[in-house]
Design a protein around this motif. Structure first.
Motif, PDB file in Angstrom:
ATOM      1  N   LEU A   1       0.853  -1.187   0.000  1.00 49.89           N
ATOM      2  CA  LEU A   1       0.000   0.000   0.000  1.00 49.89           C
ATOM      3  C   LEU A   1       0.890   1.238   0.000  1.00 49.89           C
ATOM      4  O   LEU A   1       1.664   1.456   0.934  1.00 49.89           O
ATOM      5  CB  LEU A   1      -0.925  -0.001   1.224  1.00 49.89           C
ATOM      6  CG  LEU A   1      -1.908   1.169   1.328  1.00 49.89           C
ATOM      7  CD1 LEU A   1      -2.797   1.292   0.090  1.00 49.89           C
ATOM      8  CD2 LEU A   1      -2.776   1.017   2.570  1.00 49.89           C
ATOM      9  N   VAL A   2       0.791   2.017  -1.073  1.00 46.23           N
ATOM     10  CA  VAL A   2       1.634   3.203  -1.234  1.00 46.23           C
ATOM     11  C   VAL A   2       0.885   4.449  -0.765  1.00 46.23           C
ATOM     12  O   VAL A   2       1.409   5.259  -0.006  1.00 46.23           O
ATOM     13  CB  VAL A   2       2.066   3.363  -2.712  1.00 46.23           C
ATOM     14  CG1 VAL A   2       2.854   4.659  -2.912  1.00 46.23           C
ATOM     15  CG2 VAL A   2       2.871   2.158  -3.171  1.00 46.23           C
ATOM     16  N   GLY A   3      -0.356   4.596  -1.231  1.00 49.65           N
ATOM     17  CA  GLY A   3      -1.117   5.792  -0.880  1.00 49.65           C
ATOM     18  C   GLY A   3      -2.602   5.512  -0.851  1.00 49.65           C
ATOM     19  O   GLY A   3      -3.082   4.527  -1.410  1.00 49.65           O
ATOM     20  N   MET A   4      -3.328   6.417  -0.196  1.00 52.82           N
ATOM     21  CA  MET A   4      -4.771   6.271  -0.088  1.00 52.82           C
ATOM     22  C   MET A   4      -5.395   7.654   0.007  1.00 52.82           C
ATOM     23  O   MET A   4      -4.879   8.516   0.719  1.00 52.82           O
ATOM     24  CB  MET A   4      -5.122   5.470   1.155  1.00 52.82           C
ATOM     25  CG  MET A   4      -6.601   5.303   1.379  1.00 52.82           C
ATOM     26  SD  MET A   4      -6.876   4.259   2.817  1.00 52.82           S
ATOM     27  CE  MET A   4      -8.653   4.262   2.863  1.00 52.82           C
ATOM     28  N   ALA A   5      -6.500   7.835  -0.710  1.00 49.39           N
ATOM     29  CA  ALA A   5      -7.260   9.078  -0.595  1.00 49.39           C
ATOM     30  C   ALA A   5      -8.639   8.712  -0.070  1.00 49.39           C
ATOM     31  O   ALA A   5      -9.299   7.836  -0.617  1.00 49.39           O
ATOM     32  CB  ALA A   5      -7.377   9.760  -1.944  1.00 49.39           C
ATOM     33  N   SER A   6      -9.047   9.384   1.012  1.00 46.06           N
ATOM     34  CA  SER A   6     -10.330   9.080   1.632  1.00 46.06           C
ATOM     35  C   SER A   6     -10.710  10.206   2.577  1.00 46.06           C
ATOM     36  O   SER A   6      -9.840  10.824   3.190  1.00 46.06           O
ATOM     37  CB  SER A   6     -10.221   7.777   2.421  1.00 46.06           C
ATOM     38  OG  SER A   6     -11.384   7.550   3.170  1.00 46.06           O
TER      39      SER A   6
ATOM     40  N   LEU B   1      -8.850   8.200   9.535  1.00 48.97           N
ATOM     41  CA  LEU B   1      -7.594   8.345   8.805  1.00 48.97           C
ATOM     42  C   LEU B   1      -7.012   9.741   9.030  1.00 48.97           C
ATOM     43  O   LEU B   1      -5.819   9.894   9.272  1.00 48.97           O
ATOM     44  CB  LEU B   1      -7.853   8.097   7.313  1.00 48.97           C
ATOM     45  CG  LEU B   1      -6.685   7.722   6.437  1.00 48.97           C
ATOM     46  CD1 LEU B   1      -5.979   6.477   6.957  1.00 48.97           C
ATOM     47  CD2 LEU B   1      -7.167   7.483   5.016  1.00 48.97           C
ATOM     48  N   ALA B   2      -7.864  10.750   8.972  1.00 51.43           N
ATOM     49  CA  ALA B   2      -7.408  12.132   9.162  1.00 51.43           C
ATOM     50  C   ALA B   2      -6.827  12.321  10.561  1.00 51.43           C
ATOM     51  O   ALA B   2      -5.756  12.916  10.727  1.00 51.43           O
ATOM     52  CB  ALA B   2      -8.556  13.102   8.930  1.00 51.43           C
ATOM     53  N   GLU B   3      -7.517  11.785  11.561  1.00 53.52           N
ATOM     54  CA  GLU B   3      -7.082  11.975  12.942  1.00 53.52           C
ATOM     55  C   GLU B   3      -5.834  11.166  13.281  1.00 53.52           C
ATOM     56  O   GLU B   3      -5.079  11.527  14.180  1.00 53.52           O
ATOM     57  CB  GLU B   3      -8.205  11.590  13.912  1.00 53.52           C
ATOM     58  CG  GLU B   3      -9.348  12.579  13.895  1.00 53.52           C
ATOM     59  CD  GLU B   3     -10.616  12.004  14.519  1.00 53.52           C
ATOM     60  OE1 GLU B   3     -10.519  11.046  15.323  1.00 53.52           O
ATOM     61  OE2 GLU B   3     -11.708  12.503  14.174  1.00 53.52           O
ATOM     62  N   HIS B   4      -5.633  10.033  12.584  1.00 50.83           N
ATOM     63  CA  HIS B   4      -4.510   9.149  12.914  1.00 50.83           C
ATOM     64  C   HIS B   4      -3.468   9.064  11.804  1.00 50.83           C
ATOM     65  O   HIS B   4      -2.685   8.123  11.774  1.00 50.83           O
ATOM     66  CB  HIS B   4      -5.046   7.747  13.250  1.00 50.83           C
ATOM     67  CG  HIS B   4      -5.922   7.729  14.458  1.00 50.83           C
ATOM     68  ND1 HIS B   4      -7.271   7.974  14.391  1.00 50.83           N
ATOM     69  CD2 HIS B   4      -5.633   7.541  15.768  1.00 50.83           C
ATOM     70  CE1 HIS B   4      -7.786   7.926  15.612  1.00 50.83           C
ATOM     71  NE2 HIS B   4      -6.825   7.664  16.468  1.00 50.83           N
ATOM     72  N   SER B   5      -3.454  10.055  10.912  1.00 51.55           N
ATOM     73  CA  SER B   5      -2.549   9.970   9.756  1.00 51.55           C
ATOM     74  C   SER B   5      -1.076   9.933  10.172  1.00 51.55           C
ATOM     75  O   SER B   5      -0.235   9.412   9.445  1.00 51.55           O
ATOM     76  CB  SER B   5      -2.793  11.129   8.792  1.00 51.55           C
ATOM     77  OG  SER B   5      -2.565  12.363   9.442  1.00 51.55           O
ATOM     78  N   HIS B   6      -0.773  10.441  11.356  1.00 48.81           N
ATOM     79  CA  HIS B   6       0.610  10.399  11.848  1.00 48.81           C
ATOM     80  C   HIS B   6       1.006   8.995  12.333  1.00 48.81           C
ATOM     81  O   HIS B   6       2.169   8.745  12.616  1.00 48.81           O
ATOM     82  CB  HIS B   6       0.796  11.416  12.978  1.00 48.81           C
ATOM     83  CG  HIS B   6      -0.094  11.138  14.154  1.00 48.81           C
ATOM     84  ND1 HIS B   6      -1.461  11.381  14.119  1.00 48.81           N
ATOM     85  CD2 HIS B   6       0.174  10.625  15.373  1.00 48.81           C
ATOM     86  CE1 HIS B   6      -1.990  11.025  15.280  1.00 48.81           C
ATOM     87  NE2 HIS B   6      -1.031  10.569  16.061  1.00 48.81           N
ATOM     88  N   GLN B   7       0.030   8.090  12.407  1.00 51.05           N
ATOM     89  CA  GLN B   7       0.298   6.733  12.900  1.00 51.05           C
ATOM     90  C   GLN B   7       0.138   5.678  11.816  1.00 51.05           C
ATOM     91  O   GLN B   7      -0.038   4.510  12.128  1.00 51.05           O
ATOM     92  CB  GLN B   7      -0.685   6.375  14.023  1.00 51.05           C
ATOM     93  CG  GLN B   7      -0.565   7.227  15.257  1.00 51.05           C
ATOM     94  CD  GLN B   7      -1.682   6.919  16.244  1.00 51.05           C
ATOM     95  OE1 GLN B   7      -2.853   6.893  15.875  1.00 51.05           O
ATOM     96  NE2 GLN B   7      -1.318   6.671  17.481  1.00 51.05           N
ATOM     97  N   LEU B   8       0.177   6.063  10.542  1.00 53.70           N
ATOM     98  CA  LEU B   8      -0.016   5.083   9.475  1.00 53.70           C
ATOM     99  C   LEU B   8       1.046   3.997   9.562  1.00 53.70           C
ATOM    100  O   LEU B   8       2.207   4.284   9.857  1.00 53.70           O
ATOM    101  CB  LEU B   8       0.047   5.760   8.099  1.00 53.70           C
ATOM    102  CG  LEU B   8      -1.078   6.750   7.798  1.00 53.70           C
ATOM    103  CD1 LEU B   8      -0.878   7.368   6.421  1.00 53.70           C
ATOM    104  CD2 LEU B   8      -2.428   6.079   7.879  1.00 53.70           C
TER     105      LEU B   8
END
Length: 176
Positions: free
Chosen positions: A30-35, A40-47
């Motif tokens: 998985l390279v990238g995701m748009a959603s 995802l927005a709140e936890h984007s620093h923890q991907l």
């Protein structure tokens, strides 16, 4: 008379033509995701680095195993993509009728990348997978064009780490 229901965003997405499902077999990163997913927005620093293994079951449906870390433990999530009304389109059934997800293989070069669209209800997301954890700038540009084409933007596009992948999960960390 009532107006016809609005067209779902996914109906406008063309599935990749001439694709043999067997070309999708194997491991993808998985390279990238748009959603617009708020989690995802709140936890984007923890991907977490995420991989998916695709197995073609009966020439029509796909068994998907996704490996990712959660709380530093490797988890495997198993899913079954059933064939939908047209080639390159799949249905992922949930436990409830309302939890079905439509999946479209939007574009693929089976040796390097695949762009998948997921729609649940009225919300759509787009994922970019690569055969390696790094893809070319041209592929990223293609992905970003596809994202804009379904009304998503850069501020809801996330890129995943290219290290720290899981290859397996123990029997206690498998979700079917």
């Amino acid at each position: 008379r009532r107006p016809p229901p609005p067209q779902s965003p996914l109906e406008k997405v063309a599935a990749q033509e001439g694709l043999s499902l067997h070309q999708l077999s194997g491991k993808w990163f998985l390279v990238g995701m748009a959603s617009r997913c708020s989690y995802l927005a709140e936890h984007s620093h923890q991907l977490e680095a995420t991989t998916m293994t695709v197995t073609v079951l009966d020439g029509q449906s796909l068994a998907i195993s996704t490996f990712r870390k959660l709380d530093r433990m490797c988890w495997e999530i198993r899913q079954h993509y059933l064939p939908a009304q047209a080639p390159g389109r799949f249905l992922l059934k949930g436990h409830r009728k309302s939890s079905k997800v439509d999946v479209v293989v939007g574009e693929a070069n089976p040796s390097s990348f695949i762009i998948l669209y997921y729609q649940k209800g009225r919300s759509i997301s787009v994922k970019l997978y690569g055969r390696t954890s790094l893809v070319s700038d041209a592929v990223v540009d293609k992905f970003e064009q596809r994202v804009r084409a379904v009304g998503l933007s850069e501020d809801v596009t996330y890129y995943f780490p290219t290290y720290g992948f899981c290859d397996s999960a123990d029997e206690f960390h498998i979700l079917d």
